[in-house]
Scaffold this active site. Structure first.
Site, PDB file in Angstrom:
ATOM      1  N   CYS A   2       0.767  -1.125  -0.082  1.00  0.00           N
ATOM      2  CA  CYS A   2       0.123   0.036   0.029  1.00  0.00           C
ATOM      3  C   CYS A   2       0.935   1.319  -0.153  1.00  0.00           C
ATOM      4  O   CYS A   2       1.940   1.226   0.612  1.00  0.00           O
ATOM      5  CB  CYS A   2      -0.851   0.059   1.011  1.00  0.00           C
ATOM      6  SG  CYS A   2      -2.050  -1.130   1.108  1.00  0.00           S
ATOM      7  N   ARG A  27       4.446  -0.518  -4.672  1.00  0.00           N
ATOM      8  CA  ARG A  27       3.919  -1.000  -3.306  1.00  0.00           C
ATOM      9  C   ARG A  27       2.774  -1.564  -3.155  1.00  0.00           C
ATOM     10  O   ARG A  27       2.379  -2.317  -2.096  1.00  0.00           O
ATOM     11  CB  ARG A  27       3.768   0.332  -2.335  1.00  0.00           C
ATOM     12  CG  ARG A  27       5.051   1.211  -2.240  1.00  0.00           C
ATOM     13  CD  ARG A  27       5.091   2.470  -1.265  1.00  0.00           C
ATOM     14  NE  ARG A  27       4.740   1.801   0.230  1.00  0.00           N
ATOM     15  CZ  ARG A  27       5.687   1.718   0.984  1.00  0.00           C
ATOM     16  NH1 ARG A  27       6.917   1.733   0.859  1.00  0.00           N
ATOM     17  NH2 ARG A  27       5.496   1.254   2.007  1.00  0.00           N
ATOM     18  N   TRP A  74      -2.464  -2.678  -1.774  1.00  0.00           N
ATOM     19  CA  TRP A  74      -2.013  -4.102  -1.826  1.00  0.00           C
ATOM     20  C   TRP A  74      -2.921  -4.921  -0.667  1.00  0.00           C
ATOM     21  O   TRP A  74      -2.811  -4.670   0.581  1.00  0.00           O
ATOM     22  CB  TRP A  74      -0.765  -4.404  -1.134  1.00  0.00           C
ATOM     23  CG  TRP A  74      -0.172  -5.825  -1.356  1.00  0.00           C
ATOM     24  CD1 TRP A  74       0.328  -6.410  -2.538  1.00  0.00           C
ATOM     25  CD2 TRP A  74      -0.165  -6.779  -0.530  1.00  0.00           C
ATOM     26  NE1 TRP A  74       0.956  -7.718  -2.408  1.00  0.00           N
ATOM     27  CE2 TRP A  74       0.378  -7.871  -1.073  1.00  0.00           C
ATOM     28  CE3 TRP A  74      -0.104  -6.556   0.913  1.00  0.00           C
ATOM     29  CZ2 TRP A  74       0.876  -8.927  -0.463  1.00  0.00           C
ATOM     30  CZ3 TRP A  74      -0.249  -7.870   1.729  1.00  0.00           C
ATOM     31  CH2 TRP A  74       0.551  -9.149   1.230  1.00  0.00           C
ATOM     32  N   ASN A 100      -2.399   2.409   5.305  1.00  0.00           N
ATOM     33  CA  ASN A 100      -1.108   1.316   5.056  1.00  0.00           C
ATOM     34  C   ASN A 100      -1.078   0.676   6.451  1.00  0.00           C
ATOM     35  O   ASN A 100      -0.305   1.328   7.333  1.00  0.00           O
ATOM     36  CB  ASN A 100       0.236   1.970   4.547  1.00  0.00           C
ATOM     37  CG  ASN A 100       1.153   0.952   4.460  1.00  0.00           C
ATOM     38  OD1 ASN A 100       0.972  -0.332   4.219  1.00  0.00           O
ATOM     39  ND2 ASN A 100       2.311   1.420   4.345  1.00  0.00           N
ATOM     40  N   GLY A 101      -1.341  -0.545   6.414  1.00  0.00           N
ATOM     41  CA  GLY A 101      -0.917  -1.425   7.593  1.00  0.00           C
ATOM     42  C   GLY A 101      -2.011  -2.143   7.922  1.00  0.00           C
ATOM     43  O   GLY A 101      -2.918  -2.722   7.198  1.00  0.00           O
ATOM     44  N   GLU A 482      18.070 -17.500  -5.108  1.00  0.00           N
ATOM     45  CA  GLU A 482      17.787 -16.277  -5.539  1.00  0.00           C
ATOM     46  C   GLU A 482      17.255 -16.239  -6.977  1.00  0.00           C
ATOM     47  O   GLU A 482      16.406 -15.641  -7.390  1.00  0.00           O
ATOM     48  CB  GLU A 482      19.146 -15.429  -5.367  1.00  0.00           C
ATOM     49  CG  GLU A 482      18.877 -13.633  -5.870  1.00  0.00           C
ATOM     50  CD  GLU A 482      17.802 -13.052  -5.464  1.00  0.00           C
ATOM     51  OE1 GLU A 482      16.969 -13.468  -4.742  1.00  0.00           O
ATOM     52  OE2 GLU A 482      17.496 -11.922  -6.197  1.00  0.00           O
ATOM     53  N   LYS A 486      13.749 -15.335  -8.620  1.00  0.00           N
ATOM     54  CA  LYS A 486      13.464 -14.163  -9.519  1.00  0.00           C
ATOM     55  C   LYS A 486      12.553 -14.563 -10.579  1.00  0.00           C
ATOM     56  O   LYS A 486      11.499 -14.012 -10.926  1.00  0.00           O
ATOM     57  CB  LYS A 486      14.816 -13.808 -10.088  1.00  0.00           C
ATOM     58  CG  LYS A 486      15.788 -13.264  -9.434  1.00  0.00           C
ATOM     59  CD  LYS A 486      15.354 -11.587  -9.253  1.00  0.00           C
ATOM     60  CE  LYS A 486      14.651 -11.279  -7.996  1.00  0.00           C
ATOM     61  NZ  LYS A 486      15.166 -10.828  -6.666  1.00  0.00           N
ATOM     62  N   GLU A 489       8.921 -15.016  -9.312  1.00  0.00           N
ATOM     63  CA  GLU A 489       8.292 -13.668  -9.012  1.00  0.00           C
ATOM     64  C   GLU A 489       7.496 -13.125 -10.350  1.00  0.00           C
ATOM     65  O   GLU A 489       6.570 -12.636 -10.334  1.00  0.00           O
ATOM     66  CB  GLU A 489       9.224 -12.663  -8.328  1.00  0.00           C
ATOM     67  CG  GLU A 489       9.617 -12.862  -6.925  1.00  0.00           C
ATOM     68  CD  GLU A 489      10.201 -11.500  -6.516  1.00  0.00           C
ATOM     69  OE1 GLU A 489       9.859 -10.903  -5.848  1.00  0.00           O
ATOM     70  OE2 GLU A 489      11.648 -11.282  -6.880  1.00  0.00           O
ATOM     71  N   HIS A 505      19.102 -36.306  -3.093  1.00  0.00           N
ATOM     72  CA  HIS A 505      18.219 -36.657  -1.991  1.00  0.00           C
ATOM     73  C   HIS A 505      16.739 -36.493  -1.964  1.00  0.00           C
ATOM     74  O   HIS A 505      15.936 -36.590  -1.202  1.00  0.00           O
ATOM     75  CB  HIS A 505      18.527 -35.964  -0.627  1.00  0.00           C
ATOM     76  CG  HIS A 505      20.052 -36.267  -0.432  1.00  0.00           C
ATOM     77  ND1 HIS A 505      20.714 -37.676   0.131  1.00  0.00           N
ATOM     78  CD2 HIS A 505      21.228 -35.655  -0.460  1.00  0.00           C
ATOM     79  CE1 HIS A 505      21.870 -37.462   0.531  1.00  0.00           C
ATOM     80  NE2 HIS A 505      22.407 -36.370   0.007  1.00  0.00           N
ATOM     81  N   LYS A 604       6.506  -4.202  -3.294  1.00  0.00           N
ATOM     82  CA  LYS A 604       8.001  -4.231  -3.266  1.00  0.00           C
ATOM     83  C   LYS A 604       8.311  -4.186  -1.823  1.00  0.00           C
ATOM     84  O   LYS A 604       9.140  -4.628  -1.268  1.00  0.00           O
ATOM     85  CB  LYS A 604       8.315  -2.692  -3.753  1.00  0.00           C
ATOM     86  CG  LYS A 604       9.785  -2.145  -3.655  1.00  0.00           C
ATOM     87  CD  LYS A 604      10.467  -3.124  -4.767  1.00  0.00           C
ATOM     88  CE  LYS A 604      12.001  -2.723  -4.444  1.00  0.00           C
ATOM     89  NZ  LYS A 604      12.889  -3.953  -5.028  1.00  0.00           N
TER      90      LYS A 604
END
Ligand code: M6R
Length: 609
Positions: A2, A27, A74, A100-101, A482, A486, A489, A505, A604
């Site tokens: 947000c 955001r 968001w 926001n929260g 990582e 990527k 995402e 394994h 983000k």
């Protein structure tokens, strides 16, 4: 997570709000909305989807006034629908606010308010704040009503509030969600971060938790929630508008991947003293005596920053000789971490606002550990709440998928290794070697970036596959994870990041001709073992793309495609090996026609737990 924008001053608010929303869109982009004082009343518009949808809706409408608030969402509580979009209002449609929260006790409060006759029009936690203010405002003035409301709500919030009955002011409050106040020549701009502010002013006030401000076009009064006046310093932002823009690149992500050489240069500038084999970290000067005696480091971080921490563990243990544990910040606070005064807890965070990381740092402080930050955003909450730290200086990172922040984090971790290693038993020779090789990294990165087109072709060749295995050993094991993150995402492709040795394994069962492997096989201390792993994949008809060291001709015979990177010190290889993986994910997403900078469901900066 947000984004909030607000403006009060002498200019037209709407263009400032819309521009701010676009800059904050990373955001959250489930829905967006604005409220502007126009023609003596508050006009509100909301739309589902990206800010462009709101823009289309507003287009041609006469909304004119100098005070307004805006929000890009968001979703947490309630689906991304228009009625759940912010701003939210009270029953009488006087009080409008953006948030926001998360308001944690909203259910109880909602029940009480409903009993008192309030009618709710959304499923959000936010709306109760407007109704609570309305309830208190029956007895007391707006500011006091807000104070009383804040005393009743628990959870996290950055709030901006306007009231039709109290024109000429905006009230903002912060608890756990970032809020920055930009001080302009002719007014104020407020925002969740500095991205929308840099275009108008470089003078900002960072609100702290438990602070509220009353803004008019000419003044700001800041108090704490106990109604006591707070004097705040005005800080100067050092990010430029140009840095926060795309500069002709099709996506922020590509711009930021390409900026990595400069980002690393900026991270190490003035900090490396190669002839002495040391790192000068001004941010750690005051705690240098403490760091000399540290017995243990615990890194707390999330997502990409967590993987940077894992690379840091290999660096710090091998070269500085300090036991290092890396924890998901979201887990750290819920178990009973054993910490003492000989432990430093290091938070790694691009945004400096990630709620889980912040909570972990607070927990570490409570337990008496020294807290350090490796943070990109200057003045962010984690940067301010840690005892000491090192800024990345990577410049603004806007793309939701973190790229340049990651490699700059790795360069800071290399500096930290040098700093702590030389406080201990690291020799001058080793120190010099690390310093010299680190100074070369930007130049080596540029060589990889010149080959972006070759990586694009490989990405296009593999873009139709829906599963990948990413494998790496030792320093490149976190890079495998990582790389997998990527592609997940931004391409929505399932990818497993694994240590190469673990493949046999379990994950080996997945391999067939439709399940390609991205193998990081650089010429280092584990090269031979990695080659054996590649043979195991090939023996099961798996396709392999290898990231290998330039000059390695042997590997070409073994794998389907090779991407070469230059040779460097093993501990610094991740700074190079990650770049082809970033580009591979980027070009896969582009070839699928996906919105690279705003991948679905993500935001983000994750400021909720
Ligand atoms: O701002 P932070 O570094 O604390 O953010 C942590 C993660 O949310 C972040 O790295 C996330 O995983 C990115 N989307 C990765 O590309």
């Amino acid at each position: 997570m947000c984004g909030i924008v607000g403006y009060i001053g002498k200019r037209e608010a709407l263009p400032i709000l819309m521009d701010g929303l676009k800059r904050l869109e990373y955001r959250g982009y489930d829905s967006a909305g604005i409220s502007v004082f126009s023609g003596g009343k508050v006009v509100t518009e909301r739309a589902v989807g990206k800010v462009a949808e709101l823009e289309n809706k507003i287009n041609g409408k006469k909304i004119s006034g100098c005070i307004g608030i805006a929000h890009t969402r968001w979703a947490t509580h309630g689906k991304p629908t228009e009625k759940n979009a912010h701003p939210h209002c009270d029953c009488q449609k006087n009080i409008f606010l953006v948030h926001n929260g998360i308001i944690e006790n909203y259910k109880e409060l909602k029940e009480d308010l409903e009993k008192a006759g309030h009618k709710f029009s959304s499923e959000t936690d936010t709306e109760i704040v407007a109704h609570l203010i309305e309830e208190y405002e029956k007895q007391v003035p707006l500011k006091e009503a807000v104070w009383r409301t804040l005393a009743h709500i628990s959870g996290t919030y950055g709030l901006a509030i306007v009231d039709q009955k109290n024109p000429g002011k905006i009230i903002i409050a912060r608890n756990g969600s970032p809020l920055v106040l930009g001080v302009m020549e002719d007014g104020y701009i407020i925002a969740s971060d500095i991205a929308p502010i840099v275009c108008y002013t470089d003078r900002v006030i960072y609100l702290d938790d438990g602070e509220m401000a009353e803004l008019t076009d000419e003044s700001h009064k800041i108090t704490n929630f106990k109604r006591k006046k707070v004097e705040k310093e005005i800080s100067k932002i050092d990010w430029s508008v140009e840095e926060a823009e795309k500069k002709g690149y099709p996506h922020f992500m590509l711009k930021e991947i390409t900026e990595q050489p400069e980002a690393v240069e900026n991270s190490i500038r003035g900090r490396l003293v190669a002839p002495e084999g040391i790192a000068k970290l001004g941010g750690l000067r005051d705690v240098a005596e403490k760091t000399r005696h540290l017995k243990r480091i615990v890194v707390v971080s999330c997502g990409t920053s967590y993987y940077a921490g894992l690379v840091g563990k290999y660096m710090l243990e091998e070269y500085a000789g300090i036991r290092t544990d890396v924890e998901h910040a979201s887990e750290f606070r819920y178990r009973k971490p054993l910490l003492d005064e000989n432990t430093a807890v290091v938070a790694i965070s691009q945004s400096g606002e990630t709620a889980d990381t912040l909570a972990a740092i607070r927990e570490a402080k409570n337990k008496g550990a020294l807290t350090l930050g490796i943070v990109n955003v200057v003045g962010s909450t984690i940067a301010r709440e840690t005892d000491a730290g090192v800024y990345n200086h990577a410049g603004p990172e806007i793309g939701v998928a973190s790229t340049k922040a990651f490699t700059s984090q790795l360069s800071i971790l290399a500096l930290l290794t040098l700093f702590l290693g030389r406080q201990r038993e690291m020799s001058l020779v080793t120190g010099k070697r690390i310093a010299e090789e680190l100074a070369e990294i930007p130049h080596l990165m540029r060589r990889i970036l010149k080959k972006a087109n070759d990586i694009k072709m490989i990405a296009e060749k593999y873009s139709e596959y829906s599963n990948f295995l990413y494998l790496g050993r030792k320093y490149n094991y976190p890079i495998a994870m990582e790389g997998a993150l990527k592609i997940k995402e931004i391409s929505y492709v399932h990818a497993e990041g694994y240590p190469f040795g673990e493949m046999k394994h379990g994950p080996i069962a997945l391999i067939d001709k439709n399940f390609p492997t991205m193998a990081i096989a650089t010429s280092d201390s584990v090269y031979e073992k990695t080659l054996s792993g590649i043979q195991e994949v090939k023996a099961r008809s798996g396709k392999v793309i290898a990231i290998a060291t330039k000059g390695d001709r042997e590997i070409q015979k073994m794998v389907d495609d090779v991407i070469y990177i230059p040779k460097t010190l093993e501990m610094l290889t991740p700074l190079l090996s990650v770049i082809p993986l970033q580009l591979f994910a980027y070009y896969c997403a582009v070839s699928k026609g996906l919105d690279v900078d705003k991948p679905r469901n993500l935001a983000k900066s994750v400021t909720v737990e």
